[in-house]
Design an enzyme around this catalytic site. Structure first.
Site, PDB file in Angstrom:
ATOM      1  N   THR A  11      53.241 140.327  52.930  1.00  0.00           N
ATOM      2  CA  THR A  11      52.274 139.635  52.080  1.00  0.00           C
ATOM      3  C   THR A  11      51.822 140.642  51.013  1.00  0.00           C
ATOM      4  O   THR A  11      51.983 141.843  51.184  1.00  0.00           O
ATOM      5  CB  THR A  11      51.043 139.135  52.869  1.00  0.00           C
ATOM      6  OG1 THR A  11      50.382 140.257  53.476  1.00  0.00           O
ATOM      7  CG2 THR A  11      51.431 138.149  53.957  1.00  0.00           C
ATOM      8  N   GLY A  12      51.256 140.117  49.960  1.00  0.00           N
ATOM      9  CA  GLY A  12      50.816 141.002  48.882  1.00  0.00           C
ATOM     10  C   GLY A  12      51.656 140.787  47.639  1.00  0.00           C
ATOM     11  O   GLY A  12      52.334 139.763  47.499  1.00  0.00           O
TER      12      GLY A  12
ATOM     13  N   GLY B  68      54.248 140.182  45.469  1.00  0.00           N
ATOM     14  CA  GLY B  68      55.637 139.845  45.745  1.00  0.00           C
ATOM     15  C   GLY B  68      56.635 140.557  44.857  1.00  0.00           C
ATOM     16  O   GLY B  68      57.736 140.899  45.296  1.00  0.00           O
TER      17      GLY B  68
ATOM     18  N   ARG C  64      57.002 130.641  38.475  1.00  0.00           N
ATOM     19  CA  ARG C  64      57.076 131.989  39.076  1.00  0.00           C
ATOM     20  C   ARG C  64      57.339 131.876  40.587  1.00  0.00           C
ATOM     21  O   ARG C  64      56.705 131.110  41.291  1.00  0.00           O
ATOM     22  CB  ARG C  64      55.772 132.749  38.818  1.00  0.00           C
ATOM     23  CG  ARG C  64      55.726 134.152  39.458  1.00  0.00           C
ATOM     24  CD  ARG C  64      55.038 134.153  40.808  1.00  0.00           C
ATOM     25  NE  ARG C  64      54.847 135.505  41.338  1.00  0.00           N
ATOM     26  CZ  ARG C  64      54.418 135.765  42.574  1.00  0.00           C
ATOM     27  NH1 ARG C  64      54.126 134.790  43.402  1.00  0.00           N
ATOM     28  NH2 ARG C  64      54.279 137.000  42.993  1.00  0.00           N
ATOM     29  N   VAL C  65      58.278 132.654  41.065  1.00  0.00           N
ATOM     30  CA  VAL C  65      58.582 132.674  42.493  1.00  0.00           C
ATOM     31  C   VAL C  65      58.357 134.094  42.992  1.00  0.00           C
ATOM     32  O   VAL C  65      58.831 135.055  42.385  1.00  0.00           O
ATOM     33  CB  VAL C  65      60.041 132.235  42.746  1.00  0.00           C
ATOM     34  CG1 VAL C  65      60.429 132.441  44.194  1.00  0.00           C
ATOM     35  CG2 VAL C  65      60.225 130.765  42.359  1.00  0.00           C
ATOM     36  N   GLY C  66      57.637 134.225  44.088  1.00  0.00           N
ATOM     37  CA  GLY C  66      57.369 135.550  44.644  1.00  0.00           C
ATOM     38  C   GLY C  66      58.384 135.928  45.702  1.00  0.00           C
ATOM     39  O   GLY C  66      59.507 135.403  45.738  1.00  0.00           O
ATOM     40  N   ASP C  67      57.976 136.823  46.579  1.00  0.00           N
ATOM     41  CA  ASP C  67      58.879 137.322  47.616  1.00  0.00           C
ATOM     42  C   ASP C  67      59.017 136.370  48.802  1.00  0.00           C
ATOM     43  O   ASP C  67      60.026 136.390  49.509  1.00  0.00           O
ATOM     44  CB  ASP C  67      58.396 138.686  48.122  1.00  0.00           C
ATOM     45  CG  ASP C  67      56.957 138.614  48.647  1.00  0.00           C
ATOM     46  OD1 ASP C  67      56.149 137.836  48.095  1.00  0.00           O
ATOM     47  OD2 ASP C  67      56.640 139.345  49.602  1.00  0.00           O
TER      48      ASP C  67
ATOM     49  N   THR D 187      49.088 134.733  51.617  1.00  0.00           N
ATOM     50  CA  THR D 187      50.317 134.187  52.223  1.00  0.00           C
ATOM     51  C   THR D 187      50.136 134.226  53.728  1.00  0.00           C
ATOM     52  O   THR D 187      49.309 134.975  54.215  1.00  0.00           O
ATOM     53  CB  THR D 187      51.512 135.120  51.878  1.00  0.00           C
ATOM     54  OG1 THR D 187      51.766 135.060  50.484  1.00  0.00           O
ATOM     55  CG2 THR D 187      52.782 134.774  52.625  1.00  0.00           C
TER      56      THR D 187
HETATM   57  N1  ASP Z   1      53.622 137.645  48.444  1.00  0.00           N
HETATM   58  C1  ASP Z   1      53.072 136.464  47.843  1.00  0.00           C
HETATM   59  C2  ASP Z   1      53.644 136.293  46.481  1.00  0.00           C
HETATM   60  O1  ASP Z   1      53.838 137.266  45.797  1.00  0.00           O
HETATM   61  C3  ASP Z   1      51.604 136.466  47.738  1.00  0.00           C
HETATM   62  C4  ASP Z   1      50.854 137.198  48.803  1.00  0.00           C
HETATM   63  O2  ASP Z   1      51.340 137.400  49.885  1.00  0.00           O
HETATM   64  O3  ASP Z   1      49.720 137.628  48.599  1.00  0.00           O
HETATM   65  O4  ASP Z   1      53.846 135.166  46.079  1.00  0.00           O
END
Ligand code: ASP
Length: 378
Positions: free
Chosen positions: A277-278, A280, A254-257, A226
């Site tokens: 990031t990471g 979510g 699917r929706v992340g953060d 991200t």
């Molecule tokens: N946070 C993002 C998600 O979960 C992905 C990411 O930042 O690595 O969609």
């Protein structure tokens, strides 16, 4: 690629040892590392009336670098603010460079697709002075979801549009549709599809010659990636953006953060901004960015780095499921938080040691190491 996002993993392994992190043992927030990066909040504007630490732009590590031919996100965002653009335009145009870059497979064009091979993008923006936000989720076929999110903020009375509705809104505003799946991303998806199970009929190349078999030697986990970017203008106004193709090979829809205000992004013009990031799912479940900004509001002496560390610790404390924990009982995934205060002090933290973040402050763009809870190899 367990434990880290794809982008952070790449950048951490490629990075020169720019800033040495003081490794700390255990997960005690009082004892975390990278004291050299810790910044105490500075006092209000100096005698001249100008805040000494402003303007500032921070971003996840992919906010700096990229192919030699293109400017970096933090550089463009800073340039635009210095030219008098508002910080929201600055950060959205900064991340647009990454959205358009096919070599970043975590964002925009060239992003890794969902399990059906379709690229679905999520993005959010927030603007401090008006305390308004905009977001899109599950947006297909549009290269710049953050620009669409900005239009949701500016040209609707809503906060978020998803899927087909978001696409129709983008179309109405003249966005061009395109195939976001590059050959490289399609091949990566196909490879995943052919290897992630030995109990289906998708066979990797050559399987019919050597017999059907699963590739046991590779880790076919989903990968993350991200870009988050936040800025404080010379006048102390704050804005942020987070944009992503999300988790690779995700279940469609699917929706992340990243597009969720309070999770992957939050801005309060009186306090500061934060993003993530990471993984979510973990960030959503602790309302990550909001938690950080509220921590900074609660205690004006709390540095952005400390606030990010607190949020990392919260994730550690709330990660209960064995499948999400290592044998030492720690999260087996990566999360990074980035934060900036209204006075221009900034910081970032990761659950595990390794990731870096990008910053443009004091007239200089650079990468710095994120603070962390767990040293490498511990
Ligand atoms: N946070 C993002 C998600 O979960 C992905 C990411 O930042 O690595 O969609």
């Amino acid at each position: 690629m367990s434990g880290f996002t794809r982008r952070e993993f790449i950048s951490a392994s490629a990075a020169t040892a720019a800033t040495a992190a003081a490794a700390t043992a255990g997960a005690n927030p009082a004892a975390w590392g990278v004291a050299t990066l810790r910044q105490e909040p500075t006092a209000a504007p100096g005698a001249s009336g100008a805040a000494p630490n402003l303007p500032v732009v921070i971003a996840s590590s992919n906010g700096l670098g990229g192919p030699p031919a293109r400017k970096s996100c933090v550089e463009l965002a800073m340039e635009l603010m210095l030219a008098g653009k508002d910080p929201l335009t600055a950060v959205v145009e900064g991340v647009a460079l990454v959205e358009a870059d096919p070599s970043d497979q975590s964002v925009g064009y060239g992003g890794l697709p969902n399990e059906d091979g379709v690229v679905e993008l999520d993005a959010s923006v927030m603007y401090g002075p008006s305390h308004r936000s905009g977001a899109v989720a599950g947006l297909q076929r549009i290269m710049h979801p953050s620009r669409v999110a900005k239009l949701v903020l500016e040209r609707t009375d809503h906060c978020m549009l998803v899927g087909e509705g978001a696409l129709r809104f983008a179309r109405a505003h003249g966005f061009e549709e395109m195939n976001l799946l590059t050959e490289e991303s399609r091949k990566a998806w196909l490879e995943w599809k052919e290897h992630h199970s030995d109990d289906d009929d998708w066979l990797p190349e050559g399987s019919n010659e050597i017999g059907k078999q699963a590739a046991a030697d590779r880790n076919w986990r989903h990968t993350f990636g991200t870009i988050n970017c936040c800025a404080v203008s010379p006048a102390g106004d704050i804005a942020g953006v987070t944009t992503t193709s999300g988790l690779s090979w995700k279940i469609p829809g699917r929706v992340g953060d990243s597009p969720i205000i309070g999770a992957g992004l939050y801005v309060d013009n009186e306090v500061g901004a934060a993003g993530s990031t990471g993984r979510g799912e973990a960030v959503i479940q602790i309302c990550g960015a909001h938690t950080i900004v509220e921590a900074m509001r609660r205690d004006p002496r709390l540095s952005p780095t400390d606030a990010c560390i607190e949020a990392c610790q919260r994730i550690v404390d709330k990660t209960k499921l064995p499948r999400l924990r290592t044998k030492e009982g720690r999260p087996n995934f990566g999360v990074m938080f980035y934060a900036v205060r209204k006075d221009g002090t900034f910081g970032a933290a990761s659950i595990q040691e390794g990731p870096e973040f990008a910053v443009f402050a004091g007239g200089r763009a650079r990468r710095e190491k994120c603070a962390f809870l767990y040293p490498k190899g511990s």
